[in-house]
Design an enzyme around this catalytic site. Structure first.
Site, PDB file in Angstrom:
ATOM      1  CG  ASP A  39      -2.066   0.835   1.191  1.00 50.59           C
ATOM      2  OD1 ASP A  39      -3.145   0.508   0.988  1.00 50.59           O
ATOM      3  OD2 ASP A  39      -1.894   2.211   1.275  1.00 50.59           O
ATOM      4  CG  HIS A  57      -8.651  -3.123  -2.552  1.00 54.85           C
ATOM      5  ND1 HIS A  57      -9.616  -2.262  -3.406  1.00 54.85           N
ATOM      6  CD2 HIS A  57      -8.462  -2.218  -1.231  1.00 54.85           C
ATOM      7  CE1 HIS A  57      -9.968  -1.199  -2.636  1.00 54.85           C
ATOM      8  NE2 HIS A  57      -9.196  -1.241  -1.502  1.00 54.85           N
TER       9      HIS A  57
END
Ligand code: 5GP
Length: 121
Positions: free
Chosen positions: A33, A107
């Site tokens: 991320d 996700h």
């Protein structure tokens, strides 16, 4: 809501913008991320065009479903946060607006590398 081909993860899948890749196979792509919330914060996304978990659950093939779950476990092992490495982690999917989803391509977030704390704050 239909799938938006211009969402940021679609662009990452098309290699139009870079990512810090962890793992890739036929079914999933995983990368770190960009704004980590824990020591380890990975994302695992299916390669198919699914907006969210509800869309995926209704429309993905059994192979895609198995591939996504297997992919999560594979990434957890690579990152040394899986149970068989003696650790643990949180897998989380935000779904639509009430769920806090910002990027409209399914996700899973994998949080680990430390005690991840309360489930909902
Ligand atoms: P959501 O709120 O949709 O569940 O999570 C979206 C996540 O995508 C956020 O944690 C955000 O930091 C991450 N993100 C947004 N844009 C990018 C990007 O361009 N690259 C990467 N690696 N992560 C991104």
């Amino acid at each position: 809501m239909g799938y938006d081909d211009n969402n940021i993860f679609a662009k990452i899948l098309r290699n139009e913008i870079p990512c810090n890749k962890i793992y890739e196979d036929e079914f999933v792509l995983s990368f770190h991320d960009i704004n980590p919330q824990k020591k380890i914060h990975a994302l695992v996304i299916p390669k198919g065009k699914y907006v969210d978990l509800d869309d995926f659950s209704q429309n993905a093939s059994k192979d895609e479903m198995a591939g996504l779950l297997k992919g999560i476990n594979t990434v957890a092992k690579i990152l040394n946060i899986s149970v068989d490495t003696g650790n643990g982690y949180r897998a989380l999917a935000n779904i639509s607006e009430d769920g806090g989803q910002e990027v409209p391509h399914l996700h899973f977030h994998l949080f680990g590398g430390e005690k991840v704390g309360k489930m909902v704050s």
